[in-house]
Design a protein around this motif. Structure first.
Motif, PDB file in Angstrom:
ATOM      1  N   ASP A 154       6.257  16.621  -1.438  1.00  0.00           N
ATOM      2  CA  ASP A 154       4.950  16.568  -0.773  1.00  0.00           C
ATOM      3  C   ASP A 154       5.154  16.332   0.718  1.00  0.00           C
ATOM      4  O   ASP A 154       6.006  15.560   1.122  1.00  0.00           O
ATOM      5  N   ARG A 155       4.361  17.020   1.544  1.00  0.00           N
ATOM      6  CA  ARG A 155       4.566  16.845   2.979  1.00  0.00           C
ATOM      7  C   ARG A 155       4.101  15.471   3.460  1.00  0.00           C
ATOM      8  O   ARG A 155       4.482  15.004   4.519  1.00  0.00           O
ATOM      9  N   ASN A 156       3.276  14.815   2.645  1.00  0.00           N
ATOM     10  CA  ASN A 156       2.856  13.467   3.007  1.00  0.00           C
ATOM     11  C   ASN A 156       3.922  12.428   2.687  1.00  0.00           C
ATOM     12  O   ASN A 156       3.856  11.299   3.155  1.00  0.00           O
ATOM     13  N   TYR A 157       4.898  12.841   1.872  1.00  0.00           N
ATOM     14  CA  TYR A 157       5.899  11.879   1.419  1.00  0.00           C
ATOM     15  C   TYR A 157       6.622  11.254   2.612  1.00  0.00           C
ATOM     16  O   TYR A 157       6.766  10.038   2.693  1.00  0.00           O
ATOM     17  N   ALA A 158       7.037  12.103   3.536  1.00  0.00           N
ATOM     18  CA  ALA A 158       7.771  11.605   4.708  1.00  0.00           C
ATOM     19  C   ALA A 158       6.904  10.678   5.547  1.00  0.00           C
ATOM     20  O   ALA A 158       7.378   9.663   6.064  1.00  0.00           O
ATOM     21  N   ILE A 159       5.618  11.006   5.639  1.00  0.00           N
ATOM     22  CA  ILE A 159       4.712  10.188   6.446  1.00  0.00           C
ATOM     23  C   ILE A 159       4.565   8.793   5.844  1.00  0.00           C
ATOM     24  O   ILE A 159       4.679   7.777   6.535  1.00  0.00           O
ATOM     25  N   VAL A 160       4.345   8.766   4.518  1.00  0.00           N
ATOM     26  CA  VAL A 160       4.178   7.472   3.848  1.00  0.00           C
ATOM     27  C   VAL A 160       5.490   6.693   3.885  1.00  0.00           C
ATOM     28  O   VAL A 160       5.513   5.473   4.068  1.00  0.00           O
ATOM     29  N   GLU A 161       6.590   7.415   3.736  1.00  0.00           N
ATOM     30  CA  GLU A 161       7.894   6.769   3.773  1.00  0.00           C
ATOM     31  C   GLU A 161       8.112   6.093   5.133  1.00  0.00           C
ATOM     32  O   GLU A 161       8.623   4.976   5.210  1.00  0.00           O
ATOM     33  N   ALA A 162       7.706   6.783   6.197  1.00  0.00           N
ATOM     34  CA  ALA A 162       7.841   6.203   7.536  1.00  0.00           C
ATOM     35  C   ALA A 162       6.981   4.955   7.665  1.00  0.00           C
ATOM     36  O   ALA A 162       7.380   3.961   8.272  1.00  0.00           O
ATOM     37  N   LYS A 163       5.789   5.006   7.046  1.00  0.00           N
ATOM     38  CA  LYS A 163       4.902   3.839   7.050  1.00  0.00           C
ATOM     39  C   LYS A 163       5.598   2.653   6.407  1.00  0.00           C
ATOM     40  O   LYS A 163       5.566   1.532   6.917  1.00  0.00           O
ATOM     41  N   HIS A 208       0.830  -1.192   0.000  1.00  0.00           N
ATOM     42  CA  HIS A 208       0.000   0.000   0.000  1.00  0.00           C
ATOM     43  C   HIS A 208       0.873   1.254   0.000  1.00  0.00           C
ATOM     44  O   HIS A 208       0.653   2.188  -0.776  1.00  0.00           O
ATOM     45  N   ALA A 209       1.898   1.242   0.885  1.00  0.00           N
ATOM     46  CA  ALA A 209       2.782   2.406   1.005  1.00  0.00           C
ATOM     47  C   ALA A 209       3.558   2.627  -0.283  1.00  0.00           C
ATOM     48  O   ALA A 209       3.733   3.765  -0.729  1.00  0.00           O
ATOM     49  N   GLU A 210       4.025   1.534  -0.875  1.00  0.00           N
ATOM     50  CA  GLU A 210       4.793   1.677  -2.125  1.00  0.00           C
ATOM     51  C   GLU A 210       3.941   2.286  -3.235  1.00  0.00           C
ATOM     52  O   GLU A 210       4.398   3.138  -3.988  1.00  0.00           O
ATOM     53  N   GLU A 211       2.685   1.834  -3.308  1.00  0.00           N
ATOM     54  CA  GLU A 211       1.781   2.392  -4.316  1.00  0.00           C
ATOM     55  C   GLU A 211       1.592   3.885  -4.094  1.00  0.00           C
ATOM     56  O   GLU A 211       1.647   4.681  -5.029  1.00  0.00           O
ATOM     57  N   GLN A 212       1.385   4.257  -2.811  1.00  0.00           N
ATOM     58  CA  GLN A 212       1.165   5.669  -2.498  1.00  0.00           C
ATOM     59  C   GLN A 212       2.393   6.506  -2.843  1.00  0.00           C
ATOM     60  O   GLN A 212       2.282   7.601  -3.373  1.00  0.00           O
TER      61      GLN A 212
END
Lengths: 133, 282
Positions: free
Chosen positions: A112-121, A100-104
């Protein structure tokens, strides 16, 4: 080997409270190993594998994520956001999270500020898979 | 006359009985929820206590430096995180929280982050600015949601939307006593219980300020989670007590009504006999 008092807590419960000989943790600056009679020390935790050796010399692995490591007066406290022993990890779920995270991530721009969040996921999922296997 | 009032009383008894059934059921539900709520509350306490200590120690170690999130700035506006219940029928549980907030917030402009449907409705009605109205449920609120709330709070604090954050919740003292507690979340207060102790020589990696900055969301989320568990246990206990006394009151009411009913029935019989006797004598 000398033992010290170790407490591992997450917001919802006390994971470990007892004597330990050694603990290896991933802090934001890299891995650290704490033995008995360590000087007072504090460091924020990163995402990575933790290894705890109890007073009988048995070593257990766990996936540890975020929080604070604090050593004061010979007491070692690990305040983790999540801390899961190897046997408690749901690898299938982590694999789904990884996908899921890789797709996102593919859909997001680097700034993108969400990039770091998804990366942490993703990092958390990978750590779980690594420890759980 | 007597016959009609007998019927009225019978109806009253029936309605009180059905009310009693409901209060009794609610009491049982609350009792069964209470055990789990108390367990959750107990297991959420160590993290909040230890992280509080660690934060206070880190702030003390920062002495002389510019400490993020501990510097007091002039208060233009406050933010209150208010934890109330999702439902009523819990005695004074919700109202006590609102009263506590009202007394504490007097004189300073403030905004609110209400948690629990009752709190959201109340402050919406009062026209207080709400940071968010999405946290309706208190029961079963997860740790990850607490992280979301914590990040939102820190975000607003950094943007100087508000200069102080207070947390209002209900602390579970015992089954019979729950108290409203108001605590300051930000700026962090270095005065722990061992405030007079000299700062200890602790090695911080990277440094105390950076450590604080990184660990703050964890600290706040843990604090919130613990307060939520505490509040929920209080709510369930308050509801159990309220329903317990409601059931008892219904019981006394029913026995009173039964007495009245019997008296009315007796009166009716006596009257009938008197009438018959009077008729026979003539």
């Amino acid at each position: 080997m000398a033992a010290f008092h170790l407490q591992i807590v997450t917001p919802d419960r006390m994971v470990f409270d007892g004597l330990a000989e050694k603990i290896i943790l991933r802090t934001v600056n890299g891995d650290v190993c704490i033995l008995a009679r360590h000087i007072d020390y504090a460091a924020p935790l990163g995402i990575g594998e933790a290894r705890v050796t109890d007073e009988n010399g048995n070593t257990r692995a766990a996936a540890c994520n975020g929080g604070l490591l604090s050593v004061s007066g010979g007491n070692v406290r690990v305040l983790a956001t999540t801390f899961e022993w190897r046997e408690d990890i749901d690898v299938a779920r982590a694999e789904r999270a990884q996908q899921h995270a890789e797709e996102q991530l593919r859909a997001l721009q680097h700034d993108d500020r969400n990039y770091a969040i998804v990366e942490a996921k993703l990092k958390r999922a990978l750590t779980r898979i690594h420890v759980g296997r | 006359m007597a016959g009609a009032s007998m019927k009225d009383i019978k109806l009253r008894i029936k309605s009180v009985e059905s009310t009693m059934q409901i209060t009794k059921a609610m009491q049982l539900v609350a009792t069964s929820k209470l055990r789990r709520a108390k367990e959750r509350m107990e297991s959420s306490k160590p993290y909040a206590a230890i992280s509080h200590e660690a934060m206070a120690a880190a702030v003390r170690s920062c002495q002389g430096e510019d400490i993020p999130f501990a510097a007091v700035r002039p208060v233009k506006r406050r933010c209150y995180v208010i934890i109330a219940g999702e439902r009523g029928l819990a005695g004074g549980y919700n109202n006590n929280v609102f009263k506590g907030v009202a007394a504490h917030s007097e004189g300073t402009p403030w905004c609110a982050l209400p948690i629990g449907r009752k709190a959201i409705e109340k402050y919406h009605r009062l026209g207080v600015e709400l940071l968010s109205d999405e946290f309706v449920k208190v029961e079963g609120l997860s740790v990850s949601l607490c992280y979301r709330i914590a990040r939102r709070l820190i975000d607003g604090y950094e943007k100087e939307e508000y200069d102080e954050i207070f947390l209002c919740y209900t602390s579970f003292r015992s089954m019979m006593a729950q108290e409203v507690a108001i605590e300051q979340l930000l700026p962090i207060q270095p005065a722990g219980h061992e405030a007079d102790e000299k700062p200890v020589d602790t090695v911080y990696e990277p440094d105390p300020a950076e450590t604080l900055r990184r660990v703050l969301p964890d600290f706040l989320a843990g604090r919130l989670y613990s307060a939520l568990c505490d509040s929920f246990a209080s709510e369930v206990a308050a509801r159990r007590n309220a329903m317990d006394s409601a059931t008892k009151n219904a019981g006394t009411m029913i026995s009173d009504l039964h007495l009245k009913f019997n008296r009315a029935r007796q009166g009716a019989i006596t009257q009938e006999i008197t009438e018959i006797v009077a008729g026979a004598e003539q």
